[in-house]
Motif scaffolding. Structure first.
Motif, PDB file in Angstrom:
ATOM      1  N   ILE A   1       7.146   4.135  11.848  1.00 19.65           N
ATOM      2  CA  ILE A   1       8.246   4.017  12.811  1.00 19.65           C
ATOM      3  C   ILE A   1       7.965   4.827  14.071  1.00 19.65           C
ATOM      4  CG2 ILE A   1      10.647   4.692  13.240  1.00 19.65           C
ATOM      5  CD1 ILE A   1      10.459   2.077  11.780  1.00 19.65           C
ATOM      6  N   LEU A   2       7.435   6.050  13.910  1.00 21.79           N
ATOM      7  CA  LEU A   2       7.126   6.888  15.079  1.00 21.79           C
ATOM      8  C   LEU A   2       6.090   6.201  15.977  1.00 21.79           C
ATOM      9  CD1 LEU A   2       6.962  10.481  13.507  1.00 21.79           C
ATOM     10  CD2 LEU A   2       8.698   9.597  15.082  1.00 21.79           C
ATOM     11  N   CYS A   3       5.059   5.614  15.366  1.00 25.41           N
ATOM     12  CA  CYS A   3       4.026   4.917  16.145  1.00 25.41           C
ATOM     13  C   CYS A   3       4.596   3.680  16.831  1.00 25.41           C
ATOM     14  CB  CYS A   3       2.861   4.526  15.247  1.00 25.41           C
ATOM     15  SG  CYS A   3       1.940   5.934  14.601  1.00 25.41           S
ATOM     16  N   VAL A   4       5.444   2.950  16.120  1.00 23.49           N
ATOM     17  CA  VAL A   4       6.076   1.755  16.699  1.00 23.49           C
ATOM     18  C   VAL A   4       6.925   2.140  17.905  1.00 23.49           C
ATOM     19  CG1 VAL A   4       7.809  -0.041  16.292  1.00 23.49           C
ATOM     20  CG2 VAL A   4       6.020   0.374  14.594  1.00 23.49           C
TER      21      VAL A   4
ATOM     22  N   ALA B   1      13.338  -1.343  15.342  1.00 20.28           N
ATOM     23  CA  ALA B   1      12.950  -0.151  16.114  1.00 20.28           C
ATOM     24  C   ALA B   1      12.187  -0.543  17.372  1.00 20.28           C
ATOM     25  CB  ALA B   1      12.096   0.772  15.247  1.00 20.28           C
ATOM     26  N   PHE B   2      11.328  -1.556  17.260  1.00 17.82           N
ATOM     27  CA  PHE B   2      10.537  -2.004  18.411  1.00 17.82           C
ATOM     28  C   PHE B   2      11.438  -2.527  19.528  1.00 17.82           C
ATOM     29  CE2 PHE B   2       8.196  -5.301  20.729  1.00 17.82           C
ATOM     30  CZ  PHE B   2       7.070  -4.600  21.125  1.00 17.82           C
ATOM     31  N   PHE B   3      12.330  -3.469  19.196  1.00 15.31           N
ATOM     32  CA  PHE B   3      13.179  -4.081  20.228  1.00 15.31           C
ATOM     33  C   PHE B   3      14.226  -3.096  20.746  1.00 15.31           C
ATOM     34  CE2 PHE B   3      11.580  -8.073  18.343  1.00 15.31           C
ATOM     35  CZ  PHE B   3      11.171  -8.706  19.507  1.00 15.31           C
ATOM     36  N   PHE B   4      14.770  -2.254  19.862  1.00 16.37           N
ATOM     37  CA  PHE B   4      15.783  -1.283  20.294  1.00 16.37           C
ATOM     38  C   PHE B   4      15.171  -0.279  21.277  1.00 16.37           C
ATOM     39  CE2 PHE B   4      18.401   2.599  19.642  1.00 16.37           C
ATOM     40  CZ  PHE B   4      19.625   2.076  20.038  1.00 16.37           C
ATOM     41  N   THR B   5      13.932   0.154  20.996  1.00 12.11           N
ATOM     42  CA  THR B   5      13.238   1.074  21.915  1.00 12.11           C
ATOM     43  C   THR B   5      13.010   0.411  23.263  1.00 12.11           C
ATOM     44  OG1 THR B   5      12.120   2.162  20.053  1.00 12.11           O
ATOM     45  CG2 THR B   5      11.171   2.489  22.240  1.00 12.11           C
ATOM     46  N   GLN B   6      12.610  -0.861  23.255  1.00 13.35           N
ATOM     47  CA  GLN B   6      12.395  -1.572  24.519  1.00 13.35           C
ATOM     48  C   GLN B   6      13.676  -1.638  25.347  1.00 13.35           C
ATOM     49  OE1 GLN B   6       8.575  -4.472  24.368  1.00 13.35           O
ATOM     50  NE2 GLN B   6      10.546  -5.450  24.187  1.00 13.35           N
ATOM     51  N   ILE B   7      14.811  -1.876  24.687  1.00  8.73           N
ATOM     52  CA  ILE B   7      16.089  -1.958  25.404  1.00  8.73           C
ATOM     53  C   ILE B   7      16.431  -0.624  26.040  1.00  8.73           C
ATOM     54  CG2 ILE B   7      18.585  -2.245  25.091  1.00  8.73           C
ATOM     55  CD1 ILE B   7      17.893  -4.410  22.976  1.00  8.73           C
ATOM     56  N   ILE B   8      16.212   0.485  25.302  1.00 10.03           N
ATOM     57  CA  ILE B   8      16.469   1.823  25.848  1.00 10.03           C
ATOM     58  C   ILE B   8      15.578   2.089  27.064  1.00 10.03           C
ATOM     59  CG2 ILE B   8      16.280   4.306  25.385  1.00 10.03           C
ATOM     60  CD1 ILE B   8      17.124   3.713  22.504  1.00 10.03           C
TER      61      ILE B   8
ATOM     62  N   ASP C   1       0.809  -1.224   0.000  1.00 13.60           N
ATOM     63  CA  ASP C   1       0.000   0.000   0.000  1.00 13.60           C
ATOM     64  C   ASP C   1       0.840   1.271   0.000  1.00 13.60           C
ATOM     65  OD1 ASP C   1      -2.112  -1.686   0.057  1.00 13.60           O
ATOM     66  OD2 ASP C   1      -2.995  -0.945   1.914  1.00 13.60           O
ATOM     67  N   TYR C   2       1.927   1.250   0.756  1.00 15.69           N
ATOM     68  CA  TYR C   2       2.740   2.462   0.894  1.00 15.69           C
ATOM     69  C   TYR C   2       4.020   2.433   0.064  1.00 15.69           C
ATOM     70  CZ  TYR C   2      -0.305   3.221   4.953  1.00 15.69           C
ATOM     71  OH  TYR C   2      -1.391   3.400   5.780  1.00 15.69           O
ATOM     72  N   GLY C   3       4.272   1.310  -0.609  1.00 14.85           N
ATOM     73  CA  GLY C   3       5.467   1.205  -1.442  1.00 14.85           C
ATOM     74  C   GLY C   3       6.758   1.218  -0.644  1.00 14.85           C
ATOM     75  N   ILE C   4       6.721   0.689   0.559  1.00 12.06           N
ATOM     76  CA  ILE C   4       7.914   0.671   1.414  1.00 12.06           C
ATOM     77  C   ILE C   4       8.742  -0.563   1.072  1.00 12.06           C
ATOM     78  CG2 ILE C   4       8.760   0.630   3.798  1.00 12.06           C
ATOM     79  CD1 ILE C   4       6.028   1.801   4.632  1.00 12.06           C
ATOM     80  N   PRO C   5      10.038  -0.413   0.760  1.00 10.93           N
ATOM     81  CA  PRO C   5      10.877  -1.576   0.440  1.00 10.93           C
ATOM     82  C   PRO C   5      10.947  -2.548   1.620  1.00 10.93           C
ATOM     83  CG  PRO C   5      11.991   0.476  -0.136  1.00 10.93           C
ATOM     84  CD  PRO C   5      10.776   0.851   0.652  1.00 10.93           C
ATOM     85  N   LEU C   6      11.108  -3.830   1.343  1.00 12.29           N
ATOM     86  CA  LEU C   6      11.131  -4.851   2.395  1.00 12.29           C
ATOM     87  C   LEU C   6      12.292  -4.663   3.358  1.00 12.29           C
ATOM     88  CD1 LEU C   6      10.100  -8.076   0.433  1.00 12.29           C
ATOM     89  CD2 LEU C   6       8.721  -6.730   2.017  1.00 12.29           C
ATOM     90  N   LYS C   7      13.436  -4.131   2.839  1.00  8.84           N
ATOM     91  CA  LYS C   7      14.567  -3.910   3.745  1.00  8.84           C
ATOM     92  C   LYS C   7      14.245  -2.829   4.776  1.00  8.84           C
ATOM     93  CE  LYS C   7      17.060  -0.671   0.693  1.00  8.84           C
ATOM     94  NZ  LYS C   7      18.326  -0.434  -0.039  1.00  8.84           N
ATOM     95  N   LYS C   8      13.371  -1.890   4.410  1.00  8.79           N
ATOM     96  CA  LYS C   8      12.913  -0.887   5.384  1.00  8.79           C
ATOM     97  C   LYS C   8      11.873  -1.492   6.332  1.00  8.79           C
ATOM     98  CE  LYS C   8      13.540   3.771   3.566  1.00  8.79           C
ATOM     99  NZ  LYS C   8      12.821   5.017   3.237  1.00  8.79           N
ATOM    100  N   ILE C   9      11.015  -2.350   5.792  1.00  9.79           N
ATOM    101  CA  ILE C   9      10.003  -3.020   6.623  1.00  9.79           C
ATOM    102  C   ILE C   9      10.680  -3.773   7.772  1.00  9.79           C
ATOM    103  CG2 ILE C   9       8.298  -4.874   6.669  1.00  9.79           C
ATOM    104  CD1 ILE C   9       7.160  -2.441   5.348  1.00  9.79           C
TER     105      ILE C   9
ATOM    106  N   LEU D   1      13.153  -2.942   9.413  1.00  7.15           N
ATOM    107  CA  LEU D   1      13.573  -2.011  10.469  1.00  7.15           C
ATOM    108  C   LEU D   1      12.471  -1.773  11.503  1.00  7.15           C
ATOM    109  CD1 LEU D   1      15.498   0.658   8.344  1.00  7.15           C
ATOM    110  CD2 LEU D   1      16.474  -1.149   9.784  1.00  7.15           C
ATOM    111  N   ILE D   2      11.232  -2.128  11.173  1.00 11.78           N
ATOM    112  CA  ILE D   2      10.128  -1.938  12.118  1.00 11.78           C
ATOM    113  C   ILE D   2      10.367  -2.774  13.380  1.00 11.78           C
ATOM    114  CG2 ILE D   2       7.660  -2.300  12.510  1.00 11.78           C
ATOM    115  CD1 ILE D   2       7.212  -1.658   9.537  1.00 11.78           C
ATOM    116  N   SER D   3      10.733  -4.040  13.201  1.00 10.11           N
ATOM    117  CA  SER D   3      11.021  -4.910  14.348  1.00 10.11           C
ATOM    118  C   SER D   3      12.258  -4.441  15.092  1.00 10.11           C
ATOM    119  CB  SER D   3      11.202  -6.363  13.881  1.00 10.11           C
ATOM    120  OG  SER D   3       9.997  -6.878  13.367  1.00 10.11           O
TER     121      SER D   3
END
Length: 399
Positions: free
Chosen positions: A104-107, A50-57, A36-44, A46-48
């Protein structure tokens, strides 16, 4: 007296379900975001990250500030962040010029809530005057498993009935749970682990050998769990040639079911079962499951190994928390935060190791799984060392 803390326990149960929603819903939409948004899979991917890195912080920040701010304010904030991030996911990607930035901001926002839940719910329950706290802790953590199963099954059913284009409505419906739980945490009784609200300082914790053993156990627990669960769907697809939707249900969903069963069983019968023996047996079973998934020429046996592995890892995370809190009762929130961080580090490192080994072996996932054997093996060795230390301390106490 423990009856008045049942509201606290219910709030923590819903907290872990909220964490399961945050961890499992977005991955169901990865291809939808891509198309839907045309986001490349290599960027997709990064969603996971960002999630785990934020949790560690958040784990690190909680170790320093949670006791000063107070449990109630922090845990109410966890539900606010979770709800805001989930609701934002329905709107922000289309409001910003780059939808990926909005996602990413929402995640990051709901990962902040998830990280706070992960750190705070365990010490909140530990501070309640329940009998057989290790059993209560295991049952508490089982709700993450049931939440994961519920998110995968109910979301799949919702999409089958209403179509995947209705995902924005569904994410807002999931956000109702943390919104409701704000009230629960605002009203339920919450105690501090320590009378002065402060535990042992981090520097002092790091001087305790048993704490370092607990850190190693948590790294192995996170790695043993996530290395198998995150690759279970791909294993089901590659080994049995199943469609992705079926692979998701048979792989990670069944893994979560058996993990929940393990935690629920110990939660019910934990008062009659030695925690150390249960963890040792679980570590040995986990090692056998990894071996079955990595060397068996029969795909069905390998898949059974993946599913049963969920049962074997179920006790590792809550069991380590119980062992550490029992032996270092003045550890405080900082101890729980560092343990959570260690588990998250293991959960980040483990799947990456399996994937890298598989890629170097010409995408042979079985060889990647074989590399994963190191995690339950180190866990078993650490438990043997821990048992030896506890026996020596017991003998000193008797003398």
């Amino acid at each position: 007296m423990a009856n008045k803390y049942k509201k606290t326990l219910t709030a923590c149960y819903l907290g872990f379900i909220t964490q399961a929603i945050a961890a499992n819903f977005a991955p169901l939409l990865f291809l939808k975001f891509h198309n839907d948004y045309g986001i490349p899979l290599k960027k997709i991917a990064l969603i996971s990250v960002a999630f785990f890195f934020t949790q560690i912080i958040v784990d690190l920040l909680c170790a320093r500030f949670a006791d000063r701010i107070g449990y109630r304010k922090c845990v109410v904030a966890s539900e606010l962040f979770s709800a805001a991030g989930l609701i934002g996911l329905a709107f922000l990607p289309e409001l910003l010029p780059d939808p990926f930035i909005g996602i990413i901001l929402c995640v990051i926002v709901y990962a902040m809530g998830s990280g706070l839940i992960e750190v705070l719910c365990s010490p909140i329950v530990e501070a309640c005057p329940f009998d057989h706290k290790e059993a209560v802790m295991s049952l508490l953590h089982s709700f993450y498993c049931w939440g994961s199963v519920g998110v995968i099954l109910l979301s799949t059913l919702f999409f089958a009935i209403f179509g995947i284009d209705t995902w924005k409505w569904l994410v807002c419906l999931w956000a109702v749970i943390p919104l409701f739980n704000i009230y629960n945490f605002a009203k339920c009784p919450i105690e501090n682990l320590n009378e002065d609200g402060k535990g042992i300082k981090t520097g002092s914790l790091l001087k305790i050998p048993l704490f370092w053993l607990s850190i190693i156990l948590m790294v192995c627990a996170g790695a043993s769990e996530l290395s198998m669960s995150q690759w279970a769907s791909a294993y089901a697809e590659s080994a049995l040639g199943l469609p992705k939707a079926v692979g998701d249900l048979i792989g990670p969903c069944m893994f979560a079911v058996t993990m929940g069963i393990s935690r629920a069983v110990y939660g019910k019968y934990g008062s009659k079962i030695s925690l150390m023996k249960f963890m040792m047996g679980s570590g040995a079973l986990c090692l056998l499951c990894y071996i079955a998934a990595s060397v068996s020429n029969e795909p069905v046996i390998g898949l059974i190994g993946c599913i049963i592995c969920g049962f074997s890892v179920g006790i590792m995370w809550p069991g380590t928390i119980s062992i550490c809190s029992e032996n270092i009762p003045a550890g405080g929130t900082g101890m729980f935060a560092l343990l959570a961080m260690a588990g998250d580090l293991g959960g980040s490192f483990g799947p990456g190791l399996v994937g890298n080994i598989a890629q170097r072996a010409n995408d042979d996932l079985q060889k990647g799984m074989f590399a994963g054997c190191i995690f339950p093996l180190v866990l078993i060795i650490s438990l043997l060392i821990l048992r030896s230390i506890r026996r020596k301390n017991k003998l000193k106490g008797e003398n």
